[in-house]
Design a protein around this motif. Sequence first.
Motif, PDB file in Angstrom:
ATOM      1  N   PRO A 209       0.794  -1.238   0.000  1.00  8.53           N
ATOM      2  CA  PRO A 209       0.000   0.000   0.000  1.00  8.53           C
ATOM      3  C   PRO A 209       0.823   1.284   0.000  1.00  8.53           C
ATOM      4  CG  PRO A 209      -0.915  -1.587   1.541  1.00  8.53           C
ATOM      5  CD  PRO A 209       0.379  -2.154   1.063  1.00  8.53           C
ATOM      6  N   SER A 210       2.098   1.190   0.366  1.00  8.70           N
ATOM      7  CA  SER A 210       2.944   2.382   0.336  1.00  8.70           C
ATOM      8  C   SER A 210       3.401   2.729  -1.069  1.00  8.70           C
ATOM      9  CB  SER A 210       4.175   2.170   1.224  1.00  8.70           C
ATOM     10  OG  SER A 210       4.980   1.109   0.729  1.00  8.70           O
ATOM     11  N   VAL A 211       3.195   1.820  -2.032  1.00 11.27           N
ATOM     12  CA  VAL A 211       3.665   2.025  -3.400  1.00 11.27           C
ATOM     13  C   VAL A 211       2.570   2.692  -4.221  1.00 11.27           C
ATOM     14  CG1 VAL A 211       4.486   0.881  -5.484  1.00 11.27           C
ATOM     15  CG2 VAL A 211       5.177   0.032  -3.242  1.00 11.27           C
ATOM     16  N   LYS A 212       2.919   3.758  -4.929  1.00 11.65           N
ATOM     17  CA  LYS A 212       1.952   4.444  -5.775  1.00 11.65           C
ATOM     18  C   LYS A 212       1.856   3.805  -7.158  1.00 11.65           C
ATOM     19  CE  LYS A 212       2.471   8.954  -3.526  1.00 11.65           C
ATOM     20  NZ  LYS A 212       2.800  10.388  -3.695  1.00 11.65           N
ATOM     21  N   ARG A 213       2.959   3.263  -7.666  1.00 13.03           N
ATOM     22  CA  ARG A 213       2.987   2.667  -9.001  1.00 13.03           C
ATOM     23  C   ARG A 213       3.778   1.373  -8.934  1.00 13.03           C
ATOM     24  NH1 ARG A 213       6.227   5.290 -12.034  1.00 13.03           N
ATOM     25  NH2 ARG A 213       5.268   4.986 -14.073  1.00 13.03           N
ATOM     26  N   GLN A 214       3.194   0.306  -9.503  1.00 13.51           N
ATOM     27  CA  GLN A 214       3.873  -0.987  -9.456  1.00 13.51           C
ATOM     28  C   GLN A 214       3.386  -1.844 -10.609  1.00 13.51           C
ATOM     29  OE1 GLN A 214       6.170  -2.071  -6.907  1.00 13.51           O
ATOM     30  NE2 GLN A 214       6.589  -3.587  -8.473  1.00 13.51           N
ATOM     31  N   THR A 215       4.294  -2.447 -11.337  1.00 10.33           N
ATOM     32  CA  THR A 215       3.926  -3.348 -12.425  1.00 10.33           C
ATOM     33  C   THR A 215       3.171  -4.556 -11.871  1.00 10.33           C
ATOM     34  OG1 THR A 215       5.801  -2.684 -13.803  1.00 10.33           O
ATOM     35  CG2 THR A 215       4.834  -4.834 -14.242  1.00 10.33           C
ATOM     36  N   GLY A 216       2.095  -4.936 -12.552  1.00 12.82           N
ATOM     37  CA  GLY A 216       1.352  -6.113 -12.129  1.00 12.82           C
ATOM     38  C   GLY A 216      -0.058  -6.118 -12.669  1.00 12.82           C
ATOM     39  N   LEU A 217      -0.767  -7.206 -12.418  1.00 15.91           N
ATOM     40  CA  LEU A 217      -2.156  -7.346 -12.824  1.00 15.91           C
ATOM     41  C   LEU A 217      -3.046  -6.422 -12.004  1.00 15.91           C
ATOM     42  CD1 LEU A 217      -2.477 -11.217 -13.216  1.00 15.91           C
ATOM     43  CD2 LEU A 217      -2.739  -9.535 -15.046  1.00 15.91           C
ATOM     44  N   LEU A 218      -4.000  -5.794 -12.672  1.00 15.34           N
ATOM     45  CA  LEU A 218      -5.029  -5.029 -11.996  1.00 15.34           C
ATOM     46  C   LEU A 218      -6.268  -5.901 -11.848  1.00 15.34           C
ATOM     47  CD1 LEU A 218      -4.642  -1.605 -13.852  1.00 15.34           C
ATOM     48  CD2 LEU A 218      -3.545  -2.359 -11.743  1.00 15.34           C
ATOM     49  N   ILE A 219      -7.216  -5.427 -11.087  1.00 11.04           N
ATOM     50  CA  ILE A 219      -8.423  -6.226 -10.857  1.00 11.04           C
ATOM     51  C   ILE A 219      -9.210  -6.352 -12.155  1.00 11.04           C
ATOM     52  CG2 ILE A 219     -10.621  -6.291  -9.640  1.00 11.04           C
ATOM     53  CD1 ILE A 219      -9.328  -5.044  -7.280  1.00 11.04           C
ATOM     54  N   PRO A 220      -9.567  -7.559 -12.563  1.00 12.60           N
ATOM     55  CA  PRO A 220     -10.337  -7.734 -13.800  1.00 12.60           C
ATOM     56  C   PRO A 220     -11.740  -7.143 -13.659  1.00 12.60           C
ATOM     57  CG  PRO A 220      -9.318  -9.799 -13.080  1.00 12.60           C
ATOM     58  CD  PRO A 220      -9.204  -8.838 -11.942  1.00 12.60           C
ATOM     59  N   SER A 221     -12.355  -6.873 -14.794  1.00  9.74           N
ATOM     60  CA  SER A 221     -13.763  -6.481 -14.825  1.00  9.74           C
ATOM     61  C   SER A 221     -14.500  -7.459 -15.719  1.00  9.74           C
ATOM     62  CB  SER A 221     -13.928  -5.049 -15.339  1.00  9.74           C
ATOM     63  OG  SER A 221     -13.458  -4.928 -16.665  1.00  9.74           O
ATOM     64  N   ALA A 222     -15.748  -7.704 -15.381  1.00  7.80           N
ATOM     65  CA  ALA A 222     -16.523  -8.693 -16.119  1.00  7.80           C
ATOM     66  C   ALA A 222     -17.971  -8.243 -16.172  1.00  7.80           C
ATOM     67  CB  ALA A 222     -16.413 -10.066 -15.463  1.00  7.80           C
ATOM     68  N   GLY A 223     -18.726  -8.842 -17.089  1.00  8.78           N
ATOM     69  CA  GLY A 223     -20.136  -8.500 -17.194  1.00  8.78           C
ATOM     70  C   GLY A 223     -20.727  -9.057 -18.465  1.00  8.78           C
ATOM     71  N   ALA A 224     -21.801  -8.457 -18.905  1.00 10.76           N
ATOM     72  CA  ALA A 224     -22.471  -8.887 -20.127  1.00 10.76           C
ATOM     73  C   ALA A 224     -23.143  -7.678 -20.759  1.00 10.76           C
ATOM     74  CB  ALA A 224     -23.510  -9.969 -19.836  1.00 10.76           C
ATOM     75  N   THR A 225     -23.019  -7.538 -22.070  1.00 10.28           N
ATOM     76  CA  THR A 225     -23.707  -6.490 -22.812  1.00 10.28           C
ATOM     77  C   THR A 225     -24.402  -7.119 -24.009  1.00 10.28           C
ATOM     78  OG1 THR A 225     -21.935  -5.941 -24.366  1.00 10.28           O
ATOM     79  CG2 THR A 225     -21.824  -4.919 -22.184  1.00 10.28           C
ATOM     80  N   SER A 226     -25.384  -6.419 -24.525  1.00 10.89           N
ATOM     81  CA  SER A 226     -26.101  -6.944 -25.684  1.00 10.89           C
ATOM     82  C   SER A 226     -25.195  -7.001 -26.906  1.00 10.89           C
ATOM     83  CB  SER A 226     -27.323  -6.066 -25.972  1.00 10.89           C
ATOM     84  OG  SER A 226     -26.936  -4.719 -26.180  1.00 10.89           O
ATOM     85  N   GLN A 227     -24.177  -6.121 -26.971  1.00 11.80           N
ATOM     86  CA  GLN A 227     -23.275  -6.118 -28.116  1.00 11.80           C
ATOM     87  C   GLN A 227     -22.177  -7.166 -27.995  1.00 11.80           C
ATOM     88  OE1 GLN A 227     -24.081  -3.468 -26.293  1.00 11.80           O
ATOM     89  NE2 GLN A 227     -24.513  -1.667 -27.544  1.00 11.80           N
ATOM     90  N   LEU A 228     -21.615  -7.313 -26.781  1.00 17.52           N
ATOM     91  CA  LEU A 228     -20.479  -8.216 -26.608  1.00 17.52           C
ATOM     92  C   LEU A 228     -20.871  -9.594 -26.104  1.00 17.52           C
ATOM     93  CD1 LEU A 228     -17.844  -5.854 -24.915  1.00 17.52           C
ATOM     94  CD2 LEU A 228     -18.106  -6.396 -27.337  1.00 17.52           C
ATOM     95  N   GLY A 229     -22.026  -9.725 -25.477  1.00 16.18           N
ATOM     96  CA  GLY A 229     -22.331 -10.934 -24.743  1.00 16.18           C
ATOM     97  C   GLY A 229     -21.592 -10.914 -23.419  1.00 16.18           C
ATOM     98  N   ALA A 230     -21.320 -12.069 -22.861  1.00 17.65           N
ATOM     99  CA  ALA A 230     -20.529 -12.133 -21.636  1.00 17.65           C
ATOM    100  C   ALA A 230     -19.080 -11.787 -21.961  1.00 17.65           C
ATOM    101  CB  ALA A 230     -20.625 -13.518 -21.016  1.00 17.65           C
ATOM    102  N   PHE A 231     -18.444 -11.009 -21.082  1.00 17.93           N
ATOM    103  CA  PHE A 231     -17.078 -10.585 -21.371  1.00 17.93           C
ATOM    104  C   PHE A 231     -16.282 -10.507 -20.078  1.00 17.93           C
ATOM    105  CE2 PHE A 231     -19.005  -6.597 -20.130  1.00 17.93           C
ATOM    106  CZ  PHE A 231     -17.999  -5.959 -19.409  1.00 17.93           C
TER     107      PHE A 231
END
Length: 739
Positions: A209-231
Amino acid sequence: MTRTGRLLLLLASSCLGGPVLAQSVGSLVSGPAPSGGKDAPVSFTSDSLSYDKNGNIITASGHVTAVQNGQTLHADKVTIDRNTNIVTASGHVVLVQPGGETVYADHVVLSDNMKNAVMKFVAARLAQNARIIANGGRRYDGKIDELSKPVYSACTLCKDDPRAPPTWAIRATSATRDLEHKMIEFRNATLLLKGVPVFWLPYMTEPDPSVKRQTGLLIPSAGATSQLGAFIAIPYYITLGKSADLTLSPIFATKQGPALKADYRQAFNQGTLDVRLSGGRDRGSFGSSIFANGTFDINENWRTGFSFNHASNPQYLDDFSILPNASYLESNVYLEGFGAGSYARIDAQTFQGLVASVDQNKLPIVAPYGQYHFVSQPDRLGGTFHIDVNAFNVMRDVGTNTRRLAVIPAYSVPFTLPEGIVGTARLQLDAAYYNADKLNQQPNYSTVQQSSIARAQPYGAVMLRWPFIRPTQNWGSQLIEPMVQLVVSPVTGISDNDKIPNEDSLDLEFSDANLFSLNRYPGIDRLEGGTRVDYAMHAAWYLPGGMTLDGLLGQSYRFHKDFVYLPASGLEDNASDIVTRLVVAPTPWFNVAYRGRLSHKTLGNRMTDLTANFGDNRLKLSTGYLYTSTNPYALYDDATQSEAITLDPPSSYFTSRKEITANIATQLGPWSLSGGLQRNLETDQFDEVNASAGWQNDCFGVNVIFYKRFTSFNLDNGSTLVLLQLTFKTLGTVGFNAL
């Protein structure tokens, strides 16, 4: 006497092999080994000290503090086995690293100059109030902590029940805390909400938490839209030095894709650069977009910059929610300078249409467009000199091509007359040269095809205000202010309008805002001439506690009838429509603002713009009502190359516009609720509705957002958005949406 003093006295007077003890402890306390070496000295204090000569073990008890290699150890009891150089600490153990990282434990065994440790019942306090606890752990070389069955959270524990589960926590089978690279890795991690498991990941990383910038995976986002379907989108953040970073976000969906978004940012000593790229499969073909902008300081007076925005097609932007519902994209490059009272800019602009009703061939390219503005310091009379110079070249594949050079010098001087009359005298010249071709095409639809013409329109004006102010002891102050302005200018007529392209005066709205303007048009391609008188009555009442009532009623009278204005514009007759303004703010939490225009013949309503606001942060209500008796956009919707815009507009021009808006928002402790709507009263249909609900405390927030658009955009049937956002302090934001 300090604990250190008592320790030194004990070393000097001990009867248990005094010289041996003094030598042994002396080698620990003040030995000659260099700091950081294998035999680096240990300095410590305690309430009591004993030495087992047979076992060669030193025991310190009571408020023990030991320091070695910049590391500090606090404990109730510390034993040092001089045979193995192993230090054992128990009871309220605290380990503090040179960088300030702190670990708490019940029992710790340290070796290798306190760089390695085996810990039992571990707890660590991190930045941003984050904490991590574990059943046990091992520290290697003072840089790596391997933790067993850790629990991590950034939430404050309940004061009434500290044993209650925090709002959220990460529970894992094991974790690695890299103190050197400031990273925490969790294996077999489960997200808990109030102690209830809701999400599982086999592996996740979290920057300290003391680091402002760090290489790595961010939290994924997920959902469903009429254009994309589940994503699902899985962003990966990459730091590129101290001043640049890159975020790569692959998107996988059931109907479209895959796609990839790449966001690059860099800060320079004299500027910034931001580039957002995306591309992927969409509706059977490859779609892409680029949004780039940069700003760079040349020196303290000049800077340059650019923006480049382009998309393969509007459907791609809508489908992947990159820039939904945008009607066009603009790109430009510019150079601008700032001086004392002056501003200069030269740029070039291009546009990309994103709606089916806009033909790309009809959109302009503006290159170059130069501007210069200057305002002088007041002279001996208090007057100021202004000059505006601009030149542009507008090019269209289909439509009018315009070249214009304009020079607008002006001078204004204030003065006062007896009886408290305050005045301003103004002189202004609107001069421009035009060269145009294809005038018979949009947006002018003239009767001629090309022209080359110059025009100069001088204005002279004198404005007088006569304020009457009456202060009262308990009822604030009251203001009554008659206002009158005489404007003198040659009559322009409309004979040259067919030869002068109209690029900046397409939209005219007569109101109190431009009642006293020399030219009511927003630009200079269409001008208002002749002699006229503008007059208004301004009244206000300023009450104690910030209460305000402010109103204006005004009109204009021209001494000739001007045929340059469209019907129902409010300026087509000698006497103009009556413009009004009223602001009522009886309390800091309630205000009403009204602007309107009434027919000078019948007092019929031609324009109403009404807004009302009520409440404070706990509850806010706002509503608005808009009415206009005409629809000027119909002029350009219906016009064709064979239909010029004339003073006899089509019937659709006289279709009124009526709409209402309403919004409500409340904040009740950690809860926030809001909702809004926009309804077209002319069609008796909703344009859009929206609602949101949220809850937030010191470490967690959840928001549910609903938005529905009923109007058609780019030939669609409207759209619906449902978005769930979860924000975890130190972790990030998770978004789930459906469209």
